[in-house]
Enzyme design. Structure first.
Site, PDB file in Angstrom:
ATOM      1  N   CYS A 214      -5.257  -4.421  -2.185  1.00 15.26           N
ATOM      2  CA  CYS A 214      -5.485  -4.339  -3.625  1.00 15.26           C
ATOM      3  C   CYS A 214      -6.202  -5.582  -4.139  1.00 15.26           C
ATOM      4  O   CYS A 214      -7.047  -5.491  -5.034  1.00 15.26           O
ATOM      5  CB  CYS A 214      -4.167  -4.116  -4.342  1.00 15.26           C
ATOM      6  SG  CYS A 214      -3.417  -2.512  -3.906  1.00 15.26           S
TER       7      CYS A 214
ATOM      8  N   HIS B 140      -1.781   2.831  -3.330  1.00 16.14           N
ATOM      9  CA  HIS B 140      -1.011   1.773  -3.979  1.00 16.14           C
ATOM     10  C   HIS B 140      -1.218   1.868  -5.488  1.00 16.14           C
ATOM     11  O   HIS B 140      -2.235   2.396  -5.956  1.00 16.14           O
ATOM     12  CB  HIS B 140      -1.472   0.408  -3.482  1.00 16.14           C
ATOM     13  CG  HIS B 140      -1.146   0.149  -2.049  1.00 16.14           C
ATOM     14  ND1 HIS B 140      -1.061  -1.112  -1.532  1.00 16.14           N
ATOM     15  CD2 HIS B 140      -0.871   0.993  -1.011  1.00 16.14           C
ATOM     16  CE1 HIS B 140      -0.758  -1.047  -0.254  1.00 16.14           C
ATOM     17  NE2 HIS B 140      -0.645   0.221   0.089  1.00 16.14           N
TER      18      HIS B 140
ATOM     19  N   GLU C 259      -2.105  -0.235  -7.769  1.00 14.99           N
ATOM     20  CA  GLU C 259      -3.348  -0.817  -8.290  1.00 14.99           C
ATOM     21  C   GLU C 259      -4.550   0.085  -8.013  1.00 14.99           C
ATOM     22  O   GLU C 259      -5.401   0.285  -8.881  1.00 14.99           O
ATOM     23  CB  GLU C 259      -3.601  -2.196  -7.674  1.00 14.99           C
ATOM     24  CG  GLU C 259      -2.556  -3.231  -8.014  1.00 14.99           C
ATOM     25  CD  GLU C 259      -1.407  -3.303  -7.019  1.00 14.99           C
ATOM     26  OE1 GLU C 259      -0.761  -4.371  -6.953  1.00 14.99           O
ATOM     27  OE2 GLU C 259      -1.130  -2.307  -6.308  1.00 14.99           O
TER      28      GLU C 259
ATOM     29  N   CYS D  78      -1.246  -6.764  -2.999  1.00 16.20           N
ATOM     30  CA  CYS D  78      -1.286  -6.954  -1.554  1.00 16.20           C
ATOM     31  C   CYS D  78      -2.724  -7.274  -1.163  1.00 16.20           C
ATOM     32  O   CYS D  78      -3.625  -7.295  -2.007  1.00 16.20           O
ATOM     33  CB  CYS D  78      -0.802  -5.691  -0.839  1.00 16.20           C
ATOM     34  SG  CYS D  78      -1.954  -4.309  -0.965  1.00 16.20           S
TER      35      CYS D  78
END
Length: 175
Positions: free
Chosen positions: A84, A46, A48, A81
């Site tokens: 993260c 992801h 992040e 999310c």
């Protein structure tokens, strides 16, 4: 971050999410990150996570808040999310700045995972300041454009309407 997310979609190099770690003292970008789940075949790639990993490598320390270092902030095109969100306190980040909201992503079918409803307050109690809605409409439009363009929704499985609730597991693509 919205422009990075838009470029990631335009060039079909990943999902509609971007993040960056900045030195809070100088405002210098330490490390950018974009969603690379499909490109790397890694579900944890992801934006992040990519940005935090690259920032930690760039400064040579696993703790971006370690004594003797400048403080760091994470800027994201969309609120984090569940995965993260969990990584943020461990990373040493002291400030989180977000564009699109969780509900913007969920409304289009992205899976943000089971997050506490009071996640902003939870981070604040850990000394992490959260700012929301920075260029929210632009960031949400990038998400919409990705969906409209037929972007891959890399869901683990199909979700049921019951799983769509904010506090329950969901199964759409994630940040």
């Amino acid at each position: 971050m919205t422009d990075m997310a838009r470029l990631n979609v335009k060039h079909r190099t990943g999902g509609p999410f971007a993040a960056g770690v900045f030195d809070s003292t100088t405002n210098r970008l330490v490390a950018p990150g974009v969603n690379l789940v499909i490109a790397t075949q890694a579900s944890i790639a992801h934006a992040e996570i990519v940005a935090l990993t690259l920032a930690q490598q760039a400064i040579g320390h696993h703790d971006l808040g370690a004594e003797g270092l400048s403080t760091h902030e994470l800027v994201t095109s969309t609120e984090p999310c569940a995965m993260c969100l969990g990584a943020i306190p461990w990373s040493g980040i002291r400030t989180l700045v977000c564009g699109a909201r969780d509900e913007d992503a969920r409304s289009l079918g992205f899976d943000e995972g089971a997050k506490p409803l009071d996640w902003v307050e939870t981070l604040k109690t850990r000394g992490i300041l959260v700012t929301q809605d920075i260029h929210r409409s632009e960031a949400a439009q990038v998400l919409q454009d990705y969906v409209n363009d037929g972007g891959i929704m890399y869901n683990g499985r199909r979700r049921t309407p019951r799983e769509n609730d904010h506090g329950n597991e969901t199964d759409g693509a994630s940040t």
